[in-house]
Design a protein around this motif. Sequence first.
Motif, PDB file in Angstrom:
ATOM      1  N   SER A   1       0.445  -1.016   0.261  1.00 35.85           N
ATOM      2  CA  SER A   1       0.161  -0.112   0.484  1.00 35.85           C
ATOM      3  C   SER A   1       1.214   1.405  -0.082  1.00 35.85           C
ATOM      4  O   SER A   1       0.254   2.653   0.081  1.00 35.85           O
ATOM      5  CB  SER A   1      -0.726  -0.255   1.089  1.00 35.85           C
ATOM      6  OG  SER A   1      -0.359  -0.050   2.879  1.00 35.85           O
TER       7      SER A   1
ATOM      8  N   GLY B   1       0.247   4.450  -1.860  1.00 33.91           N
ATOM      9  CA  GLY B   1      -1.148   5.345  -2.288  1.00 33.91           C
ATOM     10  C   GLY B   1      -0.327   6.749  -1.286  1.00 33.91           C
ATOM     11  O   GLY B   1      -0.493   7.519  -1.447  1.00 33.91           O
TER      12      GLY B   1
ATOM     13  N   SER C   1      -6.752   5.937   1.609  1.00 29.98           N
ATOM     14  CA  SER C   1      -7.283   4.488   1.781  1.00 29.98           C
ATOM     15  C   SER C   1      -5.516   3.957   2.048  1.00 29.98           C
ATOM     16  O   SER C   1      -5.084   3.033   2.465  1.00 29.98           O
ATOM     17  CB  SER C   1      -7.967   3.697   1.444  1.00 29.98           C
ATOM     18  OG  SER C   1      -8.099   2.286   1.969  1.00 29.98           O
ATOM     19  N   HIS C   2      -5.105   4.127   1.408  1.00 30.42           N
ATOM     20  CA  HIS C   2      -3.288   2.650   0.629  1.00 30.42           C
ATOM     21  C   HIS C   2      -2.668   3.595   2.247  1.00 30.42           C
ATOM     22  O   HIS C   2      -1.682   3.228   2.544  1.00 30.42           O
ATOM     23  CB  HIS C   2      -3.468   3.165  -0.681  1.00 30.42           C
ATOM     24  CG  HIS C   2      -3.575   1.915  -1.582  1.00 30.42           C
ATOM     25  ND1 HIS C   2      -3.228   2.155  -3.059  1.00 30.42           N
ATOM     26  CD2 HIS C   2      -4.825   1.345  -1.389  1.00 30.42           C
ATOM     27  CE1 HIS C   2      -4.181   1.598  -3.516  1.00 30.42           C
ATOM     28  NE2 HIS C   2      -4.512   0.956  -2.397  1.00 30.42           N
TER      29      HIS C   2
END
Length: 123
Positions: free
Chosen positions: A72, A75, A97-98
């Motif tokens: 992640s 992001g 969100s990431h």
Amino acid sequence: MARLSLNVGILLILLGMISYSTSEAASMTALIPSLFGLAFCLLGIVAKKSESLSKHAMHAVLLLALMGAAGSFSGFRAILTYLFGGPEPMRIEVALSHSVMAVLCLLFLILGLKSLIAARRSE
């Protein structure tokens, strides 16, 4: 460490649910943080219930945190680029969100490794 695993797992589950509910296309990939959170919680429960499996469960959750942070991180990089004057990410909510998942996993990894080192030194 098991309690921290449960707490981070719950946060990741909530993150996935919020991401899924706010995504326009209701993409199933928005639930990936929830799947990681579920695994964090299950491993935390195993660590609390079984003394003999505790060490193995915590090693597994640290590996999972490493995979979550690495997966992640894009992001997080997109948000930092945007904050420092770069182009806006195509879907800002996905990048957010990431980023949150990357930060949670990275913090858990740091705290977990610190705990692991302290446990090794005390043996």
